[in-house]
Design an enzyme around this catalytic site. Structure first.
Site, mmCIF file in Angstrom:
data_model
loop_
_atom_site.group_PDB
_atom_site.id
_atom_site.type_symbol
_atom_site.label_atom_id
_atom_site.label_comp_id
_atom_site.label_asym_id
_atom_site.label_seq_id
_atom_site.Cartn_x
_atom_site.Cartn_y
_atom_site.Cartn_z
ATOM 1 N N THR A 122 0.810 -1.223 0.000
ATOM 2 C CA THR A 122 0.000 0.000 0.000
ATOM 3 C C THR A 122 0.839 1.268 0.000
ATOM 4 O O THR A 122 0.393 2.293 -0.503
ATOM 5 C CB THR A 122 -0.960 0.024 1.207
ATOM 6 N N CYS A 123 2.053 1.214 0.558
ATOM 7 C CA CYS A 123 2.891 2.419 0.595
ATOM 8 C C CYS A 123 3.329 2.856 -0.804
ATOM 9 O O CYS A 123 3.432 4.034 -1.090
ATOM 10 C CB CYS A 123 4.115 2.187 1.465
#
Length: 142
Positions: free
Chosen positions: A133-134
């Protein structure tokens, strides 16, 4: 009666929440000073705080980068075929899986990109799709 109703409504919506709101506002302004917000028009500030609430999914598809894949690979074609058949709510759930949010951040939608990458495992049937997700990376086994 009208005066009573007016006073009651004022108490419920203003006076009863004044202290918690002031505490919240003081904490919020400590992290985000009000002087920084004055440069935005109201609609721009809404985008900064809320992000895009409506998404053109075809623009999102156009902005995808591929690692260890080509746009013409069957896995990618199948992915987009299934993706475009999803409901709007399911597409937003995918966005949460990919990025941690169901909204695109406040910058232009055309600037939001993500990557689909092949994890290149020996037996791709042993893997499920996963995401970082980063960095907005979808790991999609073949």
């Amino acid at each position: 009666r009208k005066e009573y109703v007016d006073l009651f409504v004022n108490y419920v919506f203003n006076e009863s929440v004044r202290k918690p709101f002031e505490d919240f506002m003081r904490g919020f302004l400590r992290g985000c000073p009000a002087s920084n917000w004055k440069m935005f028009l109201p609609l721009e500030l809404q985008f900064v705080l809320q992000g895009h609430t409506t998404i053109d999914w075809h623009i999102l598809e156009k902005n995808v980068r591929y690692r260890s894949y080509n746009k013409s690979d069957q896995t990618i074609k199948d992915f987009w075929t299934v993706f475009h058949k999803l409901s709007e709510e399911e597409k937003k759930m995918f966005l949460v899986f990919l990025s941690g949010s169901d909204r695109i951040p406040g910058y232009q939608l055309e600037c939001f990109t993500f990557c689909i990458e092949d994890p290149q495992e020996k037996n791709p049937d042993d893997l499920c799709p996963s995401a970082n997700t980063c960095f907005h990376i979808l790991f999609l086994p073949r």
